[in-house]
Enzyme design. Sequence first.
Site, PDB file in Angstrom:
ATOM      1  CG  HIS A 192      -1.886   1.101   1.273  1.00 29.49           C
ATOM      2  ND1 HIS A 192      -2.042   1.895   2.364  1.00 29.49           N
ATOM      3  CD2 HIS A 192      -2.725   1.605   0.342  1.00 29.49           C
ATOM      4  CE1 HIS A 192      -2.947   2.828   2.117  1.00 29.49           C
ATOM      5  NE2 HIS A 192      -3.374   2.676   0.892  1.00 29.49           N
ATOM      6  CD  GLU A 328      -5.058   9.698  -4.786  1.00 34.90           C
ATOM      7  OE1 GLU A 328      -5.051   9.814  -6.005  1.00 34.90           O
ATOM      8  OE2 GLU A 328      -4.127   9.194  -4.132  1.00 34.90           O
ATOM      9  CG  HIS A 343      -9.025   9.053  -0.193  1.00 31.43           C
ATOM     10  ND1 HIS A 343      -7.727   9.397  -0.508  1.00 31.43           N
ATOM     11  CD2 HIS A 343      -8.953   7.876   0.475  1.00 31.43           C
ATOM     12  CE1 HIS A 343      -6.921   8.471  -0.061  1.00 31.43           C
ATOM     13  NE2 HIS A 343      -7.627   7.526   0.537  1.00 31.43           N
TER      14      HIS A 343
HETATM   15 CU1  CUO Z   1      -4.467   4.161  -0.059  1.00 33.89          CU
HETATM   16 CU2  CUO Z   1      -6.741   5.875   1.426  1.00 33.89          CU
HETATM   17  O1  CUO Z   1      -5.181   4.755   1.673  1.00 33.89           O
HETATM   18  O2  CUO Z   1      -5.611   5.710  -0.207  1.00 33.89           O
END
Ligand code: CUO
Length: 663
Positions: A192, A328, A343
Amino acid sequence: MADATFLKRQLHVLKLLRHISEPITDPELHAKKQSGDPANHLNKFNDPKAVRHFVNLVRKGSLLSRDTVFSLFNPKHREQMVALFEVLYSAVDYDTFFNTAVWARDRMNPRQFLYSFSVALLHRPDCRGLTLPPAYEITPHMFLTTDVVREAYKAKMTRQPVLIPMKFTGSVNNPEQRVAYFGEDIGMNSHHAHWHMDFPFWWKPHYQHNHSKDRKGELFFYMHHQMVARFDAERLSNNLPVVQPLEWNRKIVEGFAPGAMYDNGQEFPMRPDNIGFQDLPWLTVQDMLMYEGRIRDAITAGFVRAYDGNYVSLNNTEGINVLGEIVESSAHSVNPAFYGQLHNDGHVMLSKVTDPKLRYGLPPGVMEHFETATRDPAFFRLHKHVDNLFKMHKDFLPPYQTHELLFPEVTVEAVKVIGVCKASIPNHLITYFDESHIDLGNAVYTTGQREQVDIKAVVSRLNHEPFKYVITVNSKKAVHGVARIFLSPKYNWFGQKIPLHVARWGMIELDRFPVKLEAGDNVITRNSEDSIVTIPEPRSFPHLINYVERAINGEEEYVVDKYHRHCGFPHRLLLPKGKPEGMTYRIYVIITDYNKDIITSDWKPEDIENLSSLGYCGVLEGKIPDARPMGFPFDRRITSEEEFFTQNMKVVDVTIPNVKENR
Ligand code: CUO
């Protein structure tokens, strides 16, 4: 085969990142540190203005202190990080890039430096094939609980080698702990973190060359969509219902106690159960509702308003990319002032929820770092919420018609999956928990102590037995196709069969690859390890150093893989855990027409086969070869199961037992 120059570069990169919180001691690097001042070689940078700006920050002493916790979401921290990135990225040759990095390393905050350096290395064409050590071994504090770090220090002080068992956070009183092994998986956290380094939200469009960042907004949707789908499958494997989205004006049901400490001694803040979102000095809950309202309006209307007053349509295959950039939000958003940064701000609001007025000087919460965010169950709740916005958009698109799904020459006759172990039963895929050792050498300070003490943690991780797909296909003539393989749980939490129109949104992509079919019957076999969503286990930091040193001494061969990606789901996690007694899933295979699906201008078939982790991580250079929307054919509504299934698709039931020990 790596030449001497490459090996030297690789070794220096590793040494630069070893003990990143301590000043450089290696004599060779130390010499570069003295001579690397970029202001003395302005002609060696494409962007001398960026160099002057960064050097000025250093000279004025205005950079973040080495002891402060760096947060990418803090605009000031980020601007400084980007200032160094722009210098490193604009260096005209490798030596200038690296020498500047060595010069900067001890002059700034270690994690801030690490972020800049890593992103620059991942994007510079002259760094292709260089390997960064696993993120959890560069900055172990970000991945370990406090008890483990304490044990590591004890071992260092007493000079006793040690293997420290690492537990997952929480207690059995919290049902969420059943899936902590997934949220806290160090490989997934590392994936990630790397995804966000490959596709930074702050990436300015003018950095772009050779179509880099192709479909970045769509990838943001798809990679996180898949993480949520994987999490839900994991929850069902542990008798938990699928994760519920959080809402800005409701309570956050689950709290979280990270039990971890930053390198500077500050504890990661904990969040009790059932507290609500709080206004921050620069952003209110009402703002979040307002931005989201605008996004929902845009989805419903089918277009967004760009900052220049133009309308950009969403109701086409590119719409998801536009929407991804907005949600995003990234520097590619067509109108950040109007649509906000929904986000990203969600991450910050969750991170600061226990000290919203910044009264107590708490450091950022886990949600504010990509390498720690998934530990918190709220991560998946936030991303379920975000995912639902994308679903809302996709549901406005018309369902695929038969001619868009059909490959008339091709019939998939049968699909079988089989473990590679001799005792394997067809369509039974085994998962188990393995034990892995991670190096904690960087978790403790070394200055003044030359001797090495072997300090490791042992973690338990989900894994599975290797398997292969055997697909029997009949083709009317010799053709090229693309095989797409997905998996979904067959039954929901209530034990009811999940209808396809629901299951399709939770499909987990397992693989996607080109196939060459002859006229007549064909049997395609494909190994699970070749999956384009996963990457193999990385070498540990000390092992990597040792490997390179041995190669330099001519004791080992070192092959450079220019396609190597750090972003990619850990291969171990390809399959959900399943249940001890076995859990039923469905595997879907569809073969579509290569000539319709693949953008051929940039890629040759052999290049496509070499691309690693294409599924969740796209490509770093050029266009993504697969022109179909990500998640195709399950990204759109399915109104009729019968009409949806064409002859070039097949579904098969598989059982996944989770066994105590690998056979
Ligand atoms: Cu990867 Cu929210 O964690 O974008």
